[in-house]
Design a protein around this motif. Structure first.
Motif, PDB file in Angstrom:
ATOM      1  N   THR A 176       0.839  -1.196   0.000  1.00  0.00           N
ATOM      2  CA  THR A 176       0.000   0.000   0.000  1.00  0.00           C
ATOM      3  C   THR A 176       0.872   1.243   0.000  1.00  0.00           C
ATOM      4  OG1 THR A 176      -0.125   0.206   2.415  1.00  0.00           O
ATOM      5  CG2 THR A 176      -1.757  -1.237   1.336  1.00  0.00           C
ATOM      6  N   LEU A 177       0.229   2.402  -0.154  1.00  0.00           N
ATOM      7  CA  LEU A 177       0.958   3.673  -0.144  1.00  0.00           C
ATOM      8  C   LEU A 177       1.629   3.941   1.197  1.00  0.00           C
ATOM      9  CD1 LEU A 177      -1.609   5.899  -2.086  1.00  0.00           C
ATOM     10  CD2 LEU A 177       0.525   4.914  -2.937  1.00  0.00           C
ATOM     11  N   ARG A 178       1.106   3.349   2.266  1.00  0.00           N
ATOM     12  CA  ARG A 178       1.665   3.549   3.606  1.00  0.00           C
ATOM     13  C   ARG A 178       2.788   2.562   3.909  1.00  0.00           C
ATOM     14  NH1 ARG A 178      -3.031   4.209   7.830  1.00  0.00           N
ATOM     15  NH2 ARG A 178      -1.989   6.118   8.471  1.00  0.00           N
ATOM     16  N   GLY A 179       3.166   1.741   2.928  1.00  0.00           N
ATOM     17  CA  GLY A 179       4.245   0.783   3.133  1.00  0.00           C
ATOM     18  C   GLY A 179       3.817  -0.495   3.831  1.00  0.00           C
ATOM     19  N   ARG A 180       2.534  -0.718   3.922  1.00  0.00           N
ATOM     20  CA  ARG A 180       2.003  -1.952   4.505  1.00  0.00           C
ATOM     21  C   ARG A 180       1.607  -2.898   3.369  1.00  0.00           C
ATOM     22  NH1 ARG A 180      -1.847   0.598   9.232  1.00  0.00           N
ATOM     23  NH2 ARG A 180      -0.161   1.509  10.456  1.00  0.00           N
TER      24      ARG A 180
END
Length: 175
Positions: free
Chosen positions: A115-119
């Motif tokens: 994801t964009l949040r690095g998850r």
């Protein structure tokens, strides 16, 4: 979503007959016949009990479920709260007082997205989708990929996942 609706439909069809019936339609009525000593009474009891059970099964009021089917439902619903599911797996399946709650599953991974949040979003072969919800740094190579996900129940209703031999990280099931 399709698995959830199918599971809810299955559970509804299994639990509704016991509520809707005015007479007892279960295997216990068949088993009660064994205590009769007179052969004619015992035969009449068996004929009556089996006849009611067969009629209920033919009309769909009673559904026979195997242990394998129950275990498949438990595996498919792992990660979702299904309050009626434990009622299906109580001692009737020969486990006595053993805890039959599924504590972990191991399922092949179909794909992994970041994801964009690095998850991570982890898509499993059985259609389940799990999302990383902690900020733990998970090492994942898109070139090498990952083959297997191990998902375990953790404290307070949460779940932990490990891809192949990596580190455990907290996840929630989104589908």
């Amino acid at each position: 979503m399709r698995h959830i609706l199918l599971t809810i439909g299955l559970l509804g069809s299994i639990t509704l007959p016991t509520v809707a019936q005015t007479t007892d339609i279960s295997t216990s009525t068949v088993y009660a016949c064994v205590d009769l000593t007179d052969d004619a009474q015992r035969l009449e009891c068996y004929d009556s009990a089996v006849g009611r059970l067969k009629a209920a099964e033919e009309t769909g009021e009673v559904v026979t479920v195997t242990r394998e089917q129950v275990e498949n439902v438990k595996r498919d619903t792992f990660g979702f709260s299904m309050p009626s599911l434990p009622k299906l797996t109580m001692p009737k399946f020969g486990n006595g007082d053993k805890d039959t709650t599924l504590k972990e599953v191991q399922i092949p991974i179909k794909k992994v997205d970041e994801t964009l949040r690095g998850r991570f979003l982890i898509y499993l072969d059985n259609g389940q989708i799990w999302e990383q919800i902690d900020d733990k740094r998970v090492y994942y190579s898109s070139r090498r990929g990952a083959e297997m996900a191990l998902i375990k129940k953790a404290s307070f209703g949460s779940y932990m996942m490990k891809m192949d031999d990596g580190v455990m990280f907290r996840v929630k099931r989104v589908q």
